[in-house]
Enzyme design. Structure first.
Site, mmCIF file in Angstrom:
data_model
loop_
_atom_site.group_PDB
_atom_site.id
_atom_site.type_symbol
_atom_site.label_atom_id
_atom_site.label_comp_id
_atom_site.label_asym_id
_atom_site.label_seq_id
_atom_site.Cartn_x
_atom_site.Cartn_y
_atom_site.Cartn_z
ATOM 1 N N THR A 96 -36.282 5.532 40.882
ATOM 2 C CA THR A 96 -37.103 6.059 41.980
ATOM 3 C C THR A 96 -36.998 7.572 41.970
ATOM 4 O OG1 THR A 96 -36.654 4.107 43.321
ATOM 5 C CG2 THR A 96 -37.527 6.023 44.460
ATOM 6 N N LYS A 171 -43.740 3.908 45.879
ATOM 7 C CA LYS A 171 -42.341 3.549 46.125
ATOM 8 C C LYS A 171 -41.746 4.400 47.256
ATOM 9 C CE LYS A 171 -38.125 2.217 45.650
ATOM 10 N NZ LYS A 171 -37.709 0.987 46.299
ATOM 11 N N LYS A 239 -32.013 10.086 49.455
ATOM 12 C CA LYS A 239 -32.813 10.750 48.414
ATOM 13 C C LYS A 239 -34.288 10.365 48.540
ATOM 14 C CE LYS A 239 -32.996 8.416 44.785
ATOM 15 N NZ LYS A 239 -33.800 7.323 44.251
HETATM 16 P P1 NAP Z 1 -26.423 3.279 40.961
HETATM 17 O O1 NAP Z 1 -25.685 2.009 41.046
HETATM 18 O O2 NAP Z 1 -25.916 4.477 41.680
HETATM 19 O O3 NAP Z 1 -26.622 3.623 39.401
HETATM 20 C C1 NAP Z 1 -27.131 4.865 39.000
HETATM 21 C C2 NAP Z 1 -27.217 4.952 37.490
HETATM 22 O O4 NAP Z 1 -27.651 6.286 37.140
HETATM 23 C C3 NAP Z 1 -25.863 4.728 36.777
HETATM 24 O O5 NAP Z 1 -26.090 4.077 35.557
HETATM 25 C C4 NAP Z 1 -25.372 6.161 36.551
HETATM 26 O O6 NAP Z 1 -24.474 6.302 35.482
HETATM 27 C C5 NAP Z 1 -26.688 6.826 36.205
HETATM 28 N N1 NAP Z 1 -26.638 8.293 36.342
HETATM 29 C C6 NAP Z 1 -26.464 9.004 37.470
HETATM 30 N N2 NAP Z 1 -26.492 10.328 37.193
HETATM 31 C C7 NAP Z 1 -26.654 10.435 35.852
HETATM 32 C C8 NAP Z 1 -26.776 11.542 34.969
HETATM 33 N N3 NAP Z 1 -26.731 12.812 35.408
HETATM 34 N N4 NAP Z 1 -26.932 11.286 33.645
HETATM 35 C C9 NAP Z 1 -26.993 10.013 33.197
HETATM 36 N N5 NAP Z 1 -26.902 8.912 33.989
HETATM 37 C C10 NAP Z 1 -26.748 9.130 35.306
HETATM 38 O O7 NAP Z 1 -27.928 3.126 41.485
HETATM 39 P P2 NAP Z 1 -28.837 1.815 41.638
HETATM 40 O O8 NAP Z 1 -28.625 1.237 42.977
HETATM 41 O O9 NAP Z 1 -28.742 0.979 40.423
HETATM 42 O O10 NAP Z 1 -30.281 2.523 41.692
HETATM 43 C C11 NAP Z 1 -30.888 3.068 40.559
HETATM 44 C C12 NAP Z 1 -32.270 3.584 40.946
HETATM 45 O O11 NAP Z 1 -33.040 2.507 41.506
HETATM 46 C C13 NAP Z 1 -32.268 4.669 42.020
HETATM 47 O O12 NAP Z 1 -33.315 5.561 41.770
HETATM 48 C C14 NAP Z 1 -32.500 3.898 43.311
HETATM 49 O O13 NAP Z 1 -33.083 4.710 44.307
HETATM 50 C C15 NAP Z 1 -33.450 2.819 42.815
HETATM 51 N N6 NAP Z 1 -33.438 1.560 43.563
HETATM 52 C C16 NAP Z 1 -32.243 1.010 43.976
HETATM 53 C C17 NAP Z 1 -32.276 -0.182 44.678
HETATM 54 C C18 NAP Z 1 -31.008 -0.828 45.188
HETATM 55 O O14 NAP Z 1 -31.119 -1.677 46.099
HETATM 56 N N7 NAP Z 1 -29.818 -0.518 44.689
HETATM 57 C C19 NAP Z 1 -33.486 -0.824 44.929
HETATM 58 C C20 NAP Z 1 -34.666 -0.255 44.454
HETATM 59 C C21 NAP Z 1 -34.619 0.939 43.775
HETATM 60 P P3 NAP Z 1 -22.869 6.116 35.708
HETATM 61 O O15 NAP Z 1 -22.641 4.637 35.735
HETATM 62 O O16 NAP Z 1 -22.253 6.792 34.542
HETATM 63 O O17 NAP Z 1 -22.557 6.793 37.020
#
Ligand code: NAP
Length: 286
Positions: A96, A171, A239
């Site tokens: 997102t 989104k 965010k």
């Molecule tokens: P998350 O658990 O915080 O995972 C974030 C991912 O991004 C991890 O793989 C992290 O790597 C990586 N990352 C962060 N900074 C980075 C950088 N500078 N360079 C390379 N990799 C980096 O987040 P999530 O919940 O899976 O969400 C991921 C996305 O989907 C977000 O944009 C969120 O807004 C969206 N989303 C989330 C949900 C939900 O319910 N969770 C639902 C819909 C959409 P590391 O493991 O090394 O930290």
């Protein structure tokens, strides 16, 4: 056999990559913290040592990253996706982000002869695990058509919204509405408790009337149970609100409610709840 890449194994990415692997696709992984690759490696996935290697090895590479900064770092960084991109390959970004970030990534991929599809998702940890996400794609139509069999393993509803940027904007609007709903739920529960009402009765009444919805049902129950384990981390909700408010700013659309809700989530992040579920907002209002 066609090779697929998956970059970003956080809460959502790890569940989505797992679904591709268990569906029989050959998947090559990369995550900034390589430890998160181990579980899926044991299921048969390969692991590359850079996003560039993933993109170079795979016909279509998927990514699911935290925010615009992460999406940019993985694409444009040294050994980033762009460095491995060649003619005809596809890059599908589920992260997102704002439309400008997505369009910039799309333009850079296209300039190298590749194809780009933005594909932010609606739905949280459980729908990601169950393969029942709602996927909001926009961008290169041929890549949409080619990626569709994979997307169908990840989502129950896959939309194609036209030109790049439309998925990102859709989104952000959806999540802006959801953030407002969460803020209202938390304030309502807090006010009810202060007024001496039984919180479970309040939830039951909400569930029985015109405002019944799955978010109140699920998160309301979790809040009462004191369960704030992250499905959708609060820092990501903030965010999304920030990006929605910025979009409103650019388009001259007043968003007084969303702006106030963004401030509440910022406050909750400052108080140290960023890594908890976004329902942890309750802790700052109660
Ligand atoms: P998350 O658990 O915080 O995972 C974030 C991912 O991004 C991890 O793989 C992290 O790597 C990586 N990352 C962060 N900074 C980075 C950088 N500078 N360079 C390379 N990799 C980096 O987040 P999530 O919940 O899976 O969400 C991921 C996305 O989907 C977000 O944009 C969120 O807004 C969206 N989303 C989330 C949900 C939900 O319910 N969770 C639902 C819909 C959409 P590391 O493991 O090394 O930290």
């Amino acid at each position: 056999m066609q090779q697929y890449g998956f970059i970003g194994l956080g809460i959502m990415g790890s569940a989505m990559a797992r679904n591709l692997i268990t569906a029989g696709y050959q998947v090559t992984l990369w995550n900034r913290n390589p430890e998160k690759c181990r579980e899926l490696e044991a299921l048969g996935a390969m692991v590359a040592n850079s996003p560039a290697r993933v993109a170079a090895h795979c016909h279509i590479t998927f990514a699911m990253l935290a925010d615009p900064a992460a999406a940019r770092a993985v694409c444009f960084g040294e050994e980033g996706v762009l460095a491995g991109m060649t003619t005809g390959k596809g890059y599908v970004d589920f992260s997102t982000v704002d439309a400008a970030t997505s369009q910039e990534i799309g333009a850079a991929i296209t300039a190298k002869g590749g194809r780009f599809l933005e594909a932010p998702v609606s739905g949280s940890r459980k729908p990601a695990e169950d393969g029942t996400l709602i996927i909001l794609t926009a961008g290169e139509r041929t890549l949409y058509d080619e990626a569709l069999p994979c997307l169908e393993k990840l989502g129950k509803k896959i939309l194609y919204l036209g030109e790049g940027g439309n998925g990102a904007k859709m989104k952000l609007v959806v999540n802006m509405i959801m953030g407002g709903m969460m803020a209202n739920l938390c304030e309502g529960l807090a006010l009810g408790a202060k007024a001496g009402l039984v919180p479970a009765e309040l939830l039951d009444i909400l569930e029985s009337g015109a405002v019944a919805n799955p978010l109140f049902r699920l998160k309301g129950g979790n809040i009462l149970a004191g369960n704030f384990a992250p499905a959708f981390p609060l820092k990501h909700m903030q965010k999304d609100l920030r990006l929605a408010v910025e979009l409103g700013d650019r388009l001259g659309q007043p968003l007084p409610c969303a702006a106030a809700v963004n401030e509440r989530f910022k406050e909750a992040k400052k108080e140290g709840f960023g890594e908890e579920d976004f329902s942890a907002l309750y802790k700052t209002v109660s």
